[in-house]
Each structure stands twice: as structure tokens, then as C-alpha cells.
Design a protein around this motif. Structure first.
Motif, short mmCIF file in Angstrom:
data_model
loop_
_atom_site.label_atom_id
_atom_site.label_comp_id
_atom_site.label_asym_id
_atom_site.label_seq_id
_atom_site.Cartn_x
_atom_site.Cartn_y
_atom_site.Cartn_z
N GLU A 102 -5.67 0.70 -3.82
CA GLU A 102 -5.62 1.70 -3.70
C GLU A 102 -4.94 2.69 -3.32
O GLU A 102 -5.34 4.22 -4.25
CB GLU A 102 -5.53 1.82 -2.06
CG GLU A 102 -7.42 0.58 -1.76
CD GLU A 102 -8.24 0.47 -0.26
OE1 GLU A 102 -7.80 1.77 0.61
OE2 GLU A 102 -9.36 -0.80 -0.38
N LEU A 103 -3.60 2.55 -2.94
CA LEU A 103 -2.43 3.36 -3.14
C LEU A 103 -2.18 4.21 -4.65
O LEU A 103 -1.79 5.18 -5.22
CB LEU A 103 -1.20 2.62 -2.74
CG LEU A 103 -0.06 4.33 -2.77
CD1 LEU A 103 0.21 4.94 -2.20
CD2 LEU A 103 1.86 2.70 -1.73
N GLN A 136 -4.85 -8.11 1.92
CA GLN A 136 -4.83 -6.43 2.18
C GLN A 136 -3.41 -6.02 1.76
O GLN A 136 -4.16 -5.19 1.39
CB GLN A 136 -4.63 -6.56 3.88
CG GLN A 136 -5.63 -7.27 5.09
CD GLN A 136 -5.47 -7.49 5.76
OE1 GLN A 136 -4.36 -7.58 6.43
NE2 GLN A 136 -6.44 -7.61 7.05
N GLY A 137 -2.42 -7.05 1.45
CA GLY A 137 -1.05 -6.05 0.66
C GLY A 137 -1.63 -5.52 -0.10
O GLY A 137 -0.68 -4.98 -0.93
N THR A 138 -1.91 -6.57 -1.72
CA THR A 138 -2.92 -6.35 -2.47
C THR A 138 -3.84 -5.33 -2.91
O THR A 138 -3.66 -4.29 -3.74
CB THR A 138 -3.38 -7.60 -3.51
OG1 THR A 138 -4.19 -8.37 -3.09
CG2 THR A 138 -2.36 -8.49 -3.99
N ALA A 139 -4.72 -5.01 -1.56
CA ALA A 139 -5.51 -4.30 -2.00
C ALA A 139 -5.05 -3.11 -1.93
O ALA A 139 -5.52 -1.59 -1.97
CB ALA A 139 -6.60 -4.95 -0.77
N TYR A 140 -3.89 -3.33 -1.26
CA TYR A 140 -3.40 -1.57 0.14
C TYR A 140 -3.07 -0.82 -0.86
O TYR A 140 -2.57 0.32 -1.38
CB TYR A 140 -2.46 -1.91 1.10
CG TYR A 140 -1.24 -0.67 1.05
CD1 TYR A 140 -2.49 0.86 1.89
CD2 TYR A 140 0.04 -0.54 0.83
CE1 TYR A 140 -1.77 1.35 1.98
CE2 TYR A 140 0.12 0.62 1.24
CZ TYR A 140 -0.30 1.45 1.78
OH TYR A 140 0.14 2.36 2.36
N ALA A 141 -2.46 -2.08 -2.18
CA ALA A 141 -1.24 -1.79 -3.07
C ALA A 141 -2.09 -0.75 -4.39
O ALA A 141 -1.77 0.38 -5.06
CB ALA A 141 -0.28 -2.64 -4.37
#
Length: 134
Positions: A73-74, A66-71
Motif C-alpha cells: 500500500e505504501l 500485515q507487513g507485506t500488505a502495508y509495504a
């Protein structure tokens, strides 16, 4: 605890049936080895799921994902925002509107005036006529 074990065994059974059907449906022998490899990887993940939950590693893996996916997308949103700001401010376009510096039209460029555009208010622009390939 028994319900979780029952759910895990049921998901393994569903997966095994699905992989057997998939291996019989795929035409040709060339793809079967890839299907077996992929389903084998998924089977290993399914088998390790309860062990990772017991050790608390499941939450760590999901947090990392979730941290890498969020980064990612951001980063994409920021790039799109910067691109749209460049377009909105006109910085993304050359000063002469993308045309060559010479005043004479080239062989691909017709010797006609561009149609006049009227501003109708807000962000809308109406164009009288567009000619392509003349």
C-alpha cells in the motif's frame, strides 16, 4: 478454554455445511473439483488454526501479512504521489503539448483553432466550446 474449543467446532460445522451447500449448488461437474480443492484448503487452515495459536505462529503469520500488505500500500501511494506531482509540475507532458512538431495539421487533425480558455480563478478553467470529430 472450552468456549474457544466450542467456537472452533462451531466454525468447522458452519464451514462444512456451507461447503456442502456450495458443492450442490454449483452446476456441472467441471467446477466441482475446483470447489472441492478450494474448500479443502480452507478446511486445512481451519483445522490448523488452534495449533498455530498454541505455538504462537498465528501472530507471526498475521505480522508477516500485515507487513507485506502495508509495504504494498505504501508503494502504491508513493507511485500515485509521484505521478500527481509530475502532472502538477508539467514534467509529465511534452513541451509542445503532445502535438507533432510540424505546423500543418495531419489528415486526422482538423484545420481549426482550438477554443480559447479563460482562467476564472483558483484551479478552474472554463472552455467556451469543444468540438469533436469535425
Amino acid at each position: 478454554m472450552l468456549e474457544q474449543l466450542y467456537g472452533w467446532i462451531r466454525s468447522l460445522a458452519y464451514f462444512m455445511v456451507f461447503s456442502a451447500v456450495l458443492s450442490h449448488v454449483i452446476p456441472g461437474q467441471a467446477y466441482k473439483k475446483y470447489i472441492r480443492f478450494f474448500t479443502g484448503l480452507l478446511l486445512v487452515i481451519l483445522l490448523l488454526t488452534p495449533v498455530m495459536k498454541l505455538l504462537g505462529m498465528g501472530q507471526e503469520f498475521s505480522a508477516i501479512y500485515q507487513g507485506t500488505a502495508y509495504a504494498e500500500e505504501l508503494r502504491q501511494i508513493q507511485e500515485a504521489g509521484a505521478y500527481l506531482e509530475d502532472i502538477g509540475s508539467g514534467e509529465g507532458l511534452p513541451a509542445n503539448g503532445g502535438k507533432p512538431d510540424s505546423a500543418e495539421p495531419g489528415p486526422e487533425e482538423p484545420d481549426t483553432k482550438e477554443p480559447e480558455a479563460e482562467e476564472t480563478g483558483g484551479n478552474r478553467i472554463s472552455v467556451e466550446e469543444i468540438r469533436i470529430g469535425q
